[in-house]
Design a protein around this motif. Structure first.
Motif: not given
Lengths: 210, 407
Positions: A87, A83, A50, A85, A41, A45, A146, A91, A89
Motif C-alpha cells: 500500500k 522501500i 527493519l 510497500f 516480506t 524487512n 518518495r 502521510l 502509505h
C-alpha cells in the motif's frame, strides 16, 4: 553492492525461514517469488534493515547493516535504501511534495531532484495535492517517488502491484525498472503476483513453487 | 520540512480536535491571567494611593470603610467629625502632617473632595493647565474627569449631594474650574478637588456672599468661628513611636476612629484571598483536564499513526526524532493555548473595564503585561511535555517491521 550471508530468522522456534544467500551488483535486479506466508516480506524487512536476523549479515555498499546502532542505522537506511510497500502509505497530513521533502529532511539531503522525479513518474501536477485526492495508481507512484527521493543504492519493493489493475501494475514495474537503471541501483521486488514475472529475468522462488 | 512543521501539519490535519484542546487550556490559563493581572494592578494601585498616609481618622464605623472612602474614594464615608476634635489632634506631638477632607458630593459620579494643597503635595501632583483653587467654589479637576466630561478651564457645573451620580443637585452655587491636574496614574485622576470651604458653603442654608470672595486656607484647617465639621483626616506620623501610640490614643476617644491603610488593605486582601484561592483552584482543575485532553488526543491519534511513524522510520527518522515529533505536538498545543489564554484574559479585563467606567474596576488597564505571564507559558510548556511523554515513549518504541507487516 548488496550481500546477504547465512541469514537465519524465525518467529517461532519450530518454524524457521530458509533464506538464501544473495549477492547483487550495482544495477542488478532480482525478483523474489513466493506465496503468502513464505517469508517474502520478512526477507525484505531484513534486507531493508527493519528486522534484525538471528544470524547472518547484510552488507550494503560494504557496510554491515546490523553492525550499525539505532539512529545510525536509521540514517543509513534513509540515505541508501528506498522501500516501497504494497500500500502506498503516503502521510495523509502532508502534500505529495512534502512527503518527498520529509524523506529528504530525515536523511539530510537537499531534495533538488524531487521535481524531476515527480515529472518522470507523471505526477508533477499533483505535487500540491493531499493523498486523499489521488487515485490508487497515482498514490503508488508517489510512494515510489518518495522511496527514490534520496537517490538510494538499493530499492526494495514489497508487493508493489498487489492492489493495482493490470495497466497500472505493468506501469509501476516499468517505472521501478527505469528508475533503478537511472540510479544504477539494486532493485529487489518481492511478490506473488504472476504479472510481474515477465518483466524481470533474474528470479528466485522461496518457500516451494510459486 | 522540519520537526516543528511536521508536528504542526499533523495538528492542523485535525482542526476540531486541536482547536478544542487549545480552547480548553486557554480557558484555564485565561482565568489565571485575569487573577494575576487584577491582583497585581490592585495591589500596586492600592499601595500607590496610600503612599505617605500613615493613618486615617474619621467618624466611628467600619475601619475598612473609612479607608476605602477617604484614601481610595470607592466607599461611602462613615460620617463627619467635629472640626474642634480634628484641630486638637493636629496639635498632638506625634502628628507630623494632617490633611483634612470634606467628602460627600459628586458631579456626574466623580467625587468632589474638599481639602487643601497638602493633599496635592502628598502625591506630588502638579497642575497641568490653569491654577490651583483660591476662592470658594474654585475647583481643580483630575485629568480623567476633565477628559471624560469634556470640561475645561472657566467652565461651570453644579455638584450633587451624595456620591452616586443621580442624587439631588445643589442648584444655588455652581463650581468654577480653575485648573486641571496632569495625569497622575492614581486616585487623583478621578477626583474633583476643591477647598473645604466650598464643601461647607454648598451645604449652608443661608448664603453669606461676602465669604465667597475671601481666599481659602491653602494648608491646615480653615479659620472659622462657626461650628464646622470635616469628614476625615489623613495623618503622617512624626516618628515610629506614633504608630503604636496614636491609633490607641485616638480610638479611646469616643467620637473618633483611627484606621491604618496598610493594615486594613492587607485585611481586605486576606478576605478576598479565599475567593481568589477558590477561582485559582478552578483554573488549575481546568488546566489539568486540558492536559488530560491533550494526553488522550495524542494517545488516540497514535493508534492511527503507528503506521505513519513506521513509514517515517523507513525514510530515515530515528526513534529519538519520533519522540520529539510527538512531544512537539503537545508543546505546540500548549504554547498556543497559553498565548490564546493570555489574550482572552486581557480581552476579558478590557471588556470589564469598558463596562465599568467608574469605580474600582475602571482603574485597571488591560494592556499591561506582566513578567508572571511568561511563567504561564512556561507552565503550559510543562503541561504539554508531561501530557505527551507517554505517547511519545510509545512512538519511540514503534517496532517498524511488525507495524508494517500488520497493515
Amino acid at each position: 553492492m548488496l550481500i546477504a550471508k547465512n541469514i537465519e530468522f524465525s518467529y517461532q522456534k519450530d518454524q524457521k525461514f530458509n533464506i538464501p544467500d544473495l549477492t547483487l551488483k550495482e544495477g542488478e535486479q532480482l525478483l523474489i517469488l513466493g506465496q503468502s506466508g513464505s517469508g517474502k516480506t520478512t526477507i525484505l524487512n531484513i534486507l531493508g534493515g527493519l528486522l534484525k536476523p538471528h544470524q547472518g549479515e547484510v552488507f550494503i555498499n560494504g557496510t554491515s547493516l546490523y553492525g550499525l546502532s539505532g539512529a545510525a542505522l536509521d540514517k543509513f537506511r534513509g540515505n541508501n535504501i528506498g522501500i516501497i510497500f504494497q500500500k502506498p502509505h503516503i502521510l495523509a497530513p502532508l502534500t505529495v511534495e512534502e512527503n518527498l521533502k520529509l524523506a529528504n529532511f530525515f536523511s539530510g539531503k537537499d531534495g533538488r531532484k524531487n521535481e524531476n522525479l515527480l515529472s518522470d513518474l507523471g505526477i508533477l501536477h499533483k505535487r500540491k495535492a493531499k493523498v486523499n485526492t489521488l487515485s490508487e495508481g497515482e498514490a503508488q507512484r508517489v510512494s515510489i517517488a518518495r522511496a527514490l527521493a534520496n537517490s538510494p543504492k538499493v530499492i526494495l519493493a514489497d508487493e508493489p502491484t498487489a492492489s493495482l489493475d493490470d495497466v497500472n501494475a505493468a506501469n509501476v514495474v516499468k517505472l521501478l525498472k527505469e528508475q533503478a537503471e537511472k540510479f544504477n541501483a539494486v532493485l529487489i521486488i518481492v511478490t506473488h503476483d504472476q504479472r510481474v514475472k515477465d518483466h524481470i529475468a533474474n528470479q528466485i522462488t522461496i518457500g516451494g513453487e510459486a | 520540512m522540519n520537526m516543528l512543521k511536521l508536528s504542526w501539519k499533523y495538528l492542523i490535519a485535525k482542526p476540531l480536535n486541536t482547536g478544542l484542546n487549545i480552547l480548553l487550556l486557554a480557558l484555564g490559563l485565561a482565568i489565571i491571567t485575569v487573577l494575576i493581572v487584577i491582583q497585581d494592578q490592585f495591589e500596586s494601585k492600592m499601595t500607590r494611593d496610600a503612599q505617605g498616609i500613615d493613618l486615617v481618622v474619621g467618624a466611628k464605623g467600619s475601619p475598612l470603610q473609612l479607608i476605602l472612602s477617604s484614601v481610595y474614594h470607592i466607599d461611602f464615608p462613615t460620617g463627619n467629625i467635629d472640626m474642634n476634635d480634628a484641630m486638637a489632634l493636629s496639635r498632638n506631638r506625634l502628628v507630623k502632617n494632617i490633611i483634612p477632607m470634606g467628602l460627600g458630593d459628586n458631579y456626574q459620579g466623580y467625587r468632589i473632595v474638599g481639602t487643601n494643597y497638602d493633599y496635592l503635595d502628598l502625591y506630588n501632583a502638579q497642575v497641568q493647565e490653569g491654577s490651583k483653587w483660591d476662592k470658594p467654589f474654585d475647583v481643580v479637576l483630575g485629568f480623567e474627569v476633565a477628559t471624560k466630561l469634556g470640561l475645561g478651564i472657566g467652565d461651570n457645573f453644579v455638584g450633587s449631594h451624595g456620591i452616586g451620580s443621580s442624587s439631588h443637585e445643589h442648584d444655588e452655587h455652581p463650581y468654577t474650574i480653575t485648573g486641571i491636574l496632569q495625569p497622575m496614574g492614581n486616585v487623583l485622576d478621578k477626583l474633583i478637588l476643591t477647598s473645604i470651604e466650598s464643601v461647607w458653603y454648598t451645604h449652608d442654608d443661608d448664603h453669606d456672599h461676602g465669604k465667597f470672595e475671601e481666599s481659602v486656607a491653602k494648608t491646615g484647617f480653615p479659620e472659622t468661628d462657626e461650628d464646622r465639621e470635616v469628614t476625615s483626616l489623613l495623618i503622617q506620623y512624626r516618628n515610629p513611636m506614633a504608630a503604636v501610640q496614636l491609633p490607641r490614643y485616638i480610638n479611646s476617644r469616643s467620637a473618633l476612629q483611627a484606621a491604618s491603610p496598610s493594615f486594613e488593605i492587607s485585611r481586605l486582601f486576606e478576605l478576598l484571598g479565599v475567593g481568589v484561592k477558590l477561582i485559582q483552584g478552578l483554573a488549575i482543575v481546568i488546566i489539568v483536564i486540558a492536559g488530560l485532553g491533550i494526553f488522550i488526543a495524542l494517545f488516540n491519534s497514535l493508534k492511527e499513526r503507528k503506521y505513519d511513524l513506521a513509514v517515517m522510520r523507513t525514510l530515515g527518522a530515528s526513534s529519538g526524532q519520533l519522540f520529539i515529533h510527538i512531544v512537539l505536538e503537545g508543546v505546540i498545543l500548549t504554547v498556543l493555548g497559553a498565548i490564546v489564554g493570555i489574550l482572552i484574559g486581557h480581552l476579558f479585563i478590557g471588556i470589564l473595564v469598558m463596562q465599568n467606567d467608574q469605580g474600582a474596576i475602571s482603574t485597571l488597564s488591560a494592556s499591561v503585561f506582566l513578567v508572571e505571564e511568561l511563567w504561564i507559558i512556561a507552565y503550559a510548556v510543562a503541561v504539554g511535555i508531561i501530557a505527551s511523554l507517554i505517547p511519545a515513549w510509545s512512538a519511540y518504541q514503534t517496532d517498524i517491521a511488525k507495524q508494517l507487516t500488520k497493515s
